[in-house]
Structure formats: C-alpha cells, structure tokens
Design a protein around this motif. Structure first.
Motif, PDB file in Angstrom:
ATOM      1  N   ASP A  39     -28.604  22.530  33.480  1.00 28.36           N
ATOM      2  CA  ASP A  39     -29.703  22.377  34.420  1.00 28.36           C
ATOM      3  C   ASP A  39     -30.235  23.662  34.774  1.00 28.36           C
ATOM      4  O   ASP A  39     -29.577  24.829  34.867  1.00 28.36           O
ATOM      5  N   LEU A  40     -31.445  23.930  34.773  1.00 33.38           N
ATOM      6  CA  LEU A  40     -32.610  24.926  35.226  1.00 33.38           C
ATOM      7  C   LEU A  40     -33.027  24.752  36.641  1.00 33.38           C
ATOM      8  O   LEU A  40     -33.918  23.818  36.747  1.00 33.38           O
ATOM      9  N   LEU A  41     -32.897  25.386  37.525  1.00 32.15           N
ATOM     10  CA  LEU A  41     -33.356  25.529  38.877  1.00 32.15           C
ATOM     11  C   LEU A  41     -34.365  26.809  39.110  1.00 32.15           C
ATOM     12  O   LEU A  41     -33.748  27.894  38.960  1.00 32.15           O
ATOM     13  N   VAL A  42     -35.363  26.779  39.562  1.00 30.42           N
ATOM     14  CA  VAL A  42     -36.433  27.731  39.537  1.00 30.42           C
ATOM     15  C   VAL A  42     -36.648  27.631  41.056  1.00 30.42           C
ATOM     16  O   VAL A  42     -37.357  26.844  41.655  1.00 30.42           O
ATOM     17  N   LEU A  43     -36.216  28.869  41.722  1.00 30.91           N
ATOM     18  CA  LEU A  43     -36.800  29.092  42.942  1.00 30.91           C
ATOM     19  C   LEU A  43     -37.721  30.043  43.542  1.00 30.91           C
ATOM     20  O   LEU A  43     -37.631  30.972  42.847  1.00 30.91           O
ATOM     21  N   SER A  44     -38.684  29.403  44.258  1.00 34.37           N
ATOM     22  CA  SER A  44     -39.640  30.132  44.714  1.00 34.37           C
ATOM     23  C   SER A  44     -39.952  30.482  46.391  1.00 34.37           C
ATOM     24  O   SER A  44     -39.430  29.330  46.951  1.00 34.37           O
ATOM     25  N   GLY A  45     -40.517  31.438  46.807  1.00 30.17           N
ATOM     26  CA  GLY A  45     -40.747  31.391  48.270  1.00 30.17           C
ATOM     27  C   GLY A  45     -40.797  32.962  48.686  1.00 30.17           C
ATOM     28  O   GLY A  45     -40.074  33.802  47.834  1.00 30.17           O
ATOM     29  N   GLU A 112     -27.128  26.033  28.025  1.00 29.09           N
ATOM     30  CA  GLU A 112     -26.459  25.066  27.474  1.00 29.09           C
ATOM     31  C   GLU A 112     -25.134  24.473  28.520  1.00 29.09           C
ATOM     32  O   GLU A 112     -24.531  23.673  28.414  1.00 29.09           O
ATOM     33  N   GLU A 113     -24.395  25.825  28.923  1.00 30.87           N
ATOM     34  CA  GLU A 113     -23.100  25.612  29.181  1.00 30.87           C
ATOM     35  C   GLU A 113     -23.054  25.746  30.893  1.00 30.87           C
ATOM     36  O   GLU A 113     -22.008  25.581  31.358  1.00 30.87           O
ATOM     37  N   ALA A 114     -24.154  26.126  31.329  1.00 27.87           N
ATOM     38  CA  ALA A 114     -23.871  26.578  32.992  1.00 27.87           C
ATOM     39  C   ALA A 114     -25.046  25.901  33.534  1.00 27.87           C
ATOM     40  O   ALA A 114     -25.982  25.458  33.108  1.00 27.87           O
ATOM     41  N   VAL A 115     -25.221  26.016  34.976  1.00 25.07           N
ATOM     42  CA  VAL A 115     -26.114  25.688  35.635  1.00 25.07           C
ATOM     43  C   VAL A 115     -26.898  27.142  35.957  1.00 25.07           C
ATOM     44  O   VAL A 115     -26.223  27.942  36.585  1.00 25.07           O
ATOM     45  N   VAL A 116     -27.983  26.983  35.699  1.00 23.88           N
ATOM     46  CA  VAL A 116     -28.826  28.535  35.986  1.00 23.88           C
ATOM     47  C   VAL A 116     -29.710  28.318  37.127  1.00 23.88           C
ATOM     48  O   VAL A 116     -30.799  27.386  36.916  1.00 23.88           O
ATOM     49  N   VAL A 117     -29.619  29.100  37.970  1.00 20.32           N
ATOM     50  CA  VAL A 117     -30.689  29.561  39.155  1.00 20.32           C
ATOM     51  C   VAL A 117     -31.425  30.557  39.091  1.00 20.32           C
ATOM     52  O   VAL A 117     -30.594  31.837  39.015  1.00 20.32           O
ATOM     53  N   GLU A 126     -40.370  28.605  33.181  1.00 16.95           N
ATOM     54  CA  GLU A 126     -40.345  27.402  32.887  1.00 16.95           C
ATOM     55  C   GLU A 126     -40.259  26.926  31.326  1.00 16.95           C
ATOM     56  O   GLU A 126     -39.783  25.929  30.886  1.00 16.95           O
ATOM     57  N   HIS A 127     -40.788  28.068  30.624  1.00 11.55           N
ATOM     58  CA  HIS A 127     -40.710  27.814  28.942  1.00 11.55           C
ATOM     59  C   HIS A 127     -39.044  27.364  28.707  1.00 11.55           C
ATOM     60  O   HIS A 127     -38.812  27.057  27.530  1.00 11.55           O
ATOM     61  N   LEU A 128     -38.052  28.091  29.307  1.00 11.77           N
ATOM     62  CA  LEU A 128     -36.797  27.972  28.974  1.00 11.77           C
ATOM     63  C   LEU A 128     -36.173  26.359  28.873  1.00 11.77           C
ATOM     64  O   LEU A 128     -35.289  26.214  28.221  1.00 11.77           O
ATOM     65  N   ALA A 129     -36.722  25.628  29.607  1.00 15.91           N
ATOM     66  CA  ALA A 129     -36.208  24.280  29.788  1.00 15.91           C
ATOM     67  C   ALA A 129     -37.414  23.223  30.016  1.00 15.91           C
ATOM     68  O   ALA A 129     -38.271  23.196  31.016  1.00 15.91           O
ATOM     69  N   GLU A 130     -37.451  22.261  29.310  1.00 17.30           N
ATOM     70  CA  GLU A 130     -38.710  21.138  29.560  1.00 17.30           C
ATOM     71  C   GLU A 130     -38.356  20.362  30.672  1.00 17.30           C
ATOM     72  O   GLU A 130     -38.965  20.046  31.306  1.00 17.30           O
ATOM     73  N   GLN A 131     -37.054  20.302  31.004  1.00 10.06           N
ATOM     74  CA  GLN A 131     -36.482  19.370  32.101  1.00 10.06           C
ATOM     75  C   GLN A 131     -35.841  20.406  33.307  1.00 10.06           C
ATOM     76  O   GLN A 131     -35.188  21.094  32.791  1.00 10.06           O
ATOM     77  N   ARG A 132     -36.577  20.318  34.289  1.00 10.88           N
ATOM     78  CA  ARG A 132     -35.968  21.768  35.320  1.00 10.88           C
ATOM     79  C   ARG A 132     -36.332  21.123  36.668  1.00 10.88           C
ATOM     80  O   ARG A 132     -36.947  20.314  36.790  1.00 10.88           O
ATOM     81  N   LEU A 133     -35.662  21.813  37.661  1.00  7.97           N
ATOM     82  CA  LEU A 133     -35.799  21.496  39.050  1.00  7.97           C
ATOM     83  C   LEU A 133     -36.401  22.726  39.591  1.00  7.97           C
ATOM     84  O   LEU A 133     -35.927  23.806  39.570  1.00  7.97           O
ATOM     85  N   GLU A 134     -37.625  22.578  40.249  1.00  9.02           N
ATOM     86  CA  GLU A 134     -38.445  23.676  40.913  1.00  9.02           C
ATOM     87  C   GLU A 134     -38.118  23.337  42.224  1.00  9.02           C
ATOM     88  O   GLU A 134     -38.513  22.252  42.965  1.00  9.02           O
ATOM     89  N   VAL A 135     -37.859  24.402  43.144  1.00  7.69           N
ATOM     90  CA  VAL A 135     -37.724  24.378  44.599  1.00  7.69           C
ATOM     91  C   VAL A 135     -38.464  25.512  45.225  1.00  7.69           C
ATOM     92  O   VAL A 135     -38.125  26.569  44.895  1.00  7.69           O
ATOM     93  N   ALA A 136     -39.466  25.317  45.943  1.00 10.52           N
ATOM     94  CA  ALA A 136     -40.403  26.039  46.755  1.00 10.52           C
ATOM     95  C   ALA A 136     -39.814  25.895  48.333  1.00 10.52           C
ATOM     96  O   ALA A 136     -40.048  24.999  48.909  1.00 10.52           O
ATOM     97  N   LEU A 137     -39.443  27.061  48.555  1.00 13.33           N
ATOM     98  CA  LEU A 137     -39.100  27.105  49.922  1.00 13.33           C
ATOM     99  C   LEU A 137     -40.145  27.886  50.922  1.00 13.33           C
ATOM    100  O   LEU A 137     -40.687  28.763  50.221  1.00 13.33           O
ATOM    101  N   GLY A 138     -40.469  27.331  51.891  1.00 10.57           N
ATOM    102  CA  GLY A 138     -41.399  28.176  52.871  1.00 10.57           C
ATOM    103  C   GLY A 138     -41.493  27.556  54.322  1.00 10.57           C
ATOM    104  O   GLY A 138     -40.604  26.578  54.692  1.00 10.57           O
TER     105      GLY A 138
END
Length: 197
Positions: A39-45, A112-117, A126-138
């Motif tokens: 899983d790829l999580l992309v955090l912004s804020g 492939e082997e870890a959870v990447v945040v 975003e190009h690293l994984a078609e399926q991802r969770l983006e979390v925008a904090l504000g």
C-alpha cells in the motif's frame, strides 16, 4: 463513492473531522490496521497539519518499531514490524527537488513488501501505484475542497480528506466506520461530516 470514466480508476472519498491531535493519531492507528504490504499512502497538508502525527498513529496500528518521527533530514526511514506484519517506510519528500530525486530512493521493492507513506508526496509519487490512498490534512473551514487545496482557514479544527484510488479502497468508508452517501454526484462530505467512532 465517485464514478470515473471508463478505463480510469475508481475513486472513493471520505472526509473525517479531527478536533484534536489525538483524533489524528487515532485515525492513523485505524489506517494502520487497514493497510497491508504494497500500500502507498500519500500525505499532503501545510506545515503542522498533522502528517507526522497521522504517521505515528499508523506506525502504532501496524505495530512497527519506533519512534516514528519526521524523516525530514534523512528523507526516508524504515520501521520494521514487531508483530510479524509489513514494515513501514516513512518518506518525507519536502526537500526533494522532484520525481527524479524520489526515483533515486528506489522505492520499488518497498512498494511490494512494505507500507510506504510519503509526506509532501502529492504530485510526485502517484505514478508509483495505480491503487493508493491520498490523505489531505488541513484546517476545517467547512470546505473539503479548501482543505485539499491548502487554503482552509488556519484558525479552525483539522479535517482529513481521504481519497482512495482503485478497487483496493472501494470499502474505505465502511472500513473506517464512517457514514458515506453513494448517491450519484454526491460526495460524503456534502451530506455528512464524520467523526471516528
């Protein structure tokens, strides 16, 4: 849940009010119990929005060795699991000059082997994984679009806008235990402001 054009990935959006830093940590813990290797999580804020606080909770939920702190000066930290689960790779892309410097980190194996945040990863990973969770904090000014754009009023409570891309995240609202309205053309934040149970 929002639909998309044929061939483009499904996107699910959930908005969660975070009245305290503890609520941000709690959301991270809950996400830590939901994520899995790959899983790829992309955090912004903005600075101080709670990206590292959320990641600390995520690390607790995953059961990784800590402490989870901002990797600003080392760019990336690996936190091995203490419970037999996937490790956490915590990346801070704030000081990176672009996607080429990010590519130098060679996150392929970790994806492939870890959870990447990736903090500050919006527009870079975003190009690293078609399926991802983006979390925008504000800050919560009542307008989730302002939170996503980073223009929310800084004097209000925090809010998280979680946007899952791909079938992996289709059950995001149910997984988080928050209300969702699947009516066509409506997003959850247009009908319900959610607080974690």
């Amino acid at each position: 849940m929002t639909g998309s054009a044929a061939g483009s990935p499904e996107v699910v959006e959930v908005v969660v009010d975070l009245p305290t830093a503890d609520a941000t940590t709690d959301l991270g813990r809950l996400c830590g119990r939901l994520v899995r290797a790959g899983d790829l999580l992309v955090l912004s804020g903005d600075l101080g929005a709670g990206k590292t606080t959320l990641t600390k909770g995520l690390g607790e939920g995953l059961g990784v060795r800590g402490p989870v702190t901002s990797p600003t000066f080392v760019v990336a930290r690996l936190h091995p699991s203490t419970v037999g689960g996937p490790p956490l790779v915590h990346v801070d892309a704030y000081r990176l000059g672009g996607a080429l410097e990010l590519d130098d980190l060679d996150l392929g194996t970790e994806l492939e082997e870890a959870v990447v945040v990736v903090e500050w990863g919006s527009g870079l990973v975003e190009h690293l994984a078609e399926q991802r969770l983006e979390v925008a904090l504000g800050r919560d000014d009542g307008d989730a679009d302002a939170v996503l754009a980073g223009t929310a009023d800084v004097d209000e409570a925090r809010r998280a806008v979680l946007r899952g891309t791909g079938p992996r995240w289709s059950g995001l609202a149910a997984d988080l235990g928050v209300a969702s309205d699947d009516a066509p053309g409506r997003r959850p934040h247009e009908t319900d402001r959610n607080r974690l149970p």
